[in-house]
Scaffold this active site. Structure first.
Site, PDB file in Angstrom:
ATOM      1  N   CYS A 219       0.614   5.117  -0.245  1.00 57.27           N
ATOM      2  CA  CYS A 219       0.007   4.003  -0.789  1.00 57.27           C
ATOM      3  C   CYS A 219      -0.415   3.391  -1.860  1.00 57.27           C
ATOM      4  O   CYS A 219       0.060   4.174  -3.904  1.00 57.27           O
ATOM      5  CB  CYS A 219      -1.573   4.715  -1.245  1.00 57.27           C
ATOM      6  SG  CYS A 219      -2.827   4.031  -1.537  1.00 57.27           S
TER       7      CYS A 219
ATOM      8  N   CYS B 297      -3.297   2.700  -4.002  1.00 59.44           N
ATOM      9  CA  CYS B 297      -3.590   4.075  -5.002  1.00 59.44           C
ATOM     10  C   CYS B 297      -2.874   4.757  -6.060  1.00 59.44           C
ATOM     11  O   CYS B 297      -2.832   4.972  -6.989  1.00 59.44           O
ATOM     12  CB  CYS B 297      -3.414   5.536  -3.969  1.00 59.44           C
ATOM     13  SG  CYS B 297      -4.837   5.090  -1.973  1.00 59.44           S
ATOM     14  N   ASP B 298      -1.709   4.443  -5.741  1.00 59.52           N
ATOM     15  CA  ASP B 298      -0.977   5.357  -6.707  1.00 59.52           C
ATOM     16  C   ASP B 298       0.029   4.121  -8.528  1.00 59.52           C
ATOM     17  O   ASP B 298       0.732   4.856  -8.167  1.00 59.52           O
ATOM     18  CB  ASP B 298      -0.197   6.248  -5.590  1.00 59.52           C
ATOM     19  CG  ASP B 298      -0.226   7.499  -4.577  1.00 59.52           C
ATOM     20  OD1 ASP B 298      -1.440   7.364  -5.746  1.00 59.52           O
ATOM     21  OD2 ASP B 298       0.256   7.839  -3.479  1.00 59.52           O
TER      22      ASP B 298
END
Length: 320
Positions: A135, A138-139
């Protein structure tokens, strides 16, 4: 005492939330368990440009938040929790939440979506959370001003590369084939981004680092006479090679295709089939969990609507 639910929705995202909106408006008292990723995989992307009604685009997380709020407005009971066990052999259907709570349901809408696929390298598990991610949105923040690699050649991979190019020092896009599978507009954006270097005919063969990812081993033109092996120094590896439908708990009870997607009955796009190839009364599927072709938010939302309408019709017939 075991809780009984008239209409149980398993999973969130465009399909689950839309089903909850329609089921709520139909006074079905829907209960929705969001699963391990509230809002579904769409929350892993950034801006949505092709969802009707938003000419300037909309933030993906905002869209999911709005859908959730709309479902709650019409009476949907939206809960945290993951369905970990299900029995569809007899009515009412039996469901276990988080291996702890048991509920029964007259009707079920399955909208569990899909999860990111990994390459299958032994080192992936070792470096998950330490440089390997499925992701980017996300990261990606953790790799600000660092060098990263994205694996894949479709729209998701291109979108991840573009997102990361805005915050990272450099982005390598590793493509197994000698061409991109992404839409023309995504290909154009990636090729014009000076911060992205596309490496065609490249495969990742390994990951290395002391505690965290420091680089990857790659193979160029794997299996050919001019095959070459070398290393690329990166701080993060993002995988964008597709998704696996979240159907493990249904294996043996529902008909799944070769890739694990739920197969719906021949006379409906929502009613699911059992392992005996017969339609299961009151059990419906919606969204990416039963869509190996389109996998678009608007399609998922539409199928959530269909599933809820099918559930309403089924419950009305049962009440007569």
């Amino acid at each position: 005492m075991t809780e009984h639910i008239k209409c149980l929705i398993i999973g969130s995202g465009p399909a689950g939330y839309t089903a909850a909106i329609y089921a709520g408006r139909a006074n079905l008292s829907p209960v929705l368990y969001q699963g391990i990723q509230a809002g579904g995989q769409l929350t892993q992307t950034t801006e949505i440009e092709n969802f009707p009604g938003f000419p300037q685009g909309i933030d993906a997380n905002q869209l999911m938040s709005d859908m959730q709020e709309q479902a709650a407005r019409f009476g949907a009971d939206i809960r945290d929790g993951e369905v970990t066990k299900i029995s569809l052999g007899s009515k009412p259907y039996k469901v276990t939440i988080d291996d702890e709570k048991d509920v029964t349901a007259d009707s079920i809408i399955i909208a569990t979506g899909a999860k990111a696929k990994y390459l299958g390298l032994p080192d992936e598990e070792k470096y998950k959370g330490m440089g390997v991610s499925g992701c980017a949105t996300c990261d990606g923040f953790f790799y600000r001003k660092k060098t990263v690699a994205v694996v894949g050649g479709g729209d998701t991979a291109c979108e991840d590369a573009l997102y990361l190019s805005k915050i990272c020092k450099k982005v390598y896009l590793l493509v197994r084939k000698n061409y991109l599978r992404a839409s023309e507009i995504m290909q154009k954006r990636v090729k014009e981004d000076e911060n992205i270097e596309i490496l065609f005919e490249h495969n990742v063969s390994g990951i290395f680092g002391n505690g965290a990812v420091e680089g990857i081993n790659v193979v160029k033109r794997k299996g050919e006479s001019n095959e070459s092996n070398y290393q690329i120094a990166v701080d993060g590896l993002f995988l964008a090679i597709g998704h696996k439908p979240a159907t493990d708990i249904f294996d043996g009870q529902l008909v799944l295709d070769n890739n694990g997607f739920i197969v719906t009955a021949a006379n409906s796009q929502s009613v699911v089939s059992s392992s005996t190839k017969q339609a299961i009364d009151g059990v419906f599927a919606a969204g990416d969990v039963c869509d190996p072709v389109y996998r678009q938010a608007i399609v998922a939302a539409g199928s959530g609507c269909k599933a809820a309408l099918e559930a309403e019709k089924y419950l009305l017939m049962q009440a007569k």
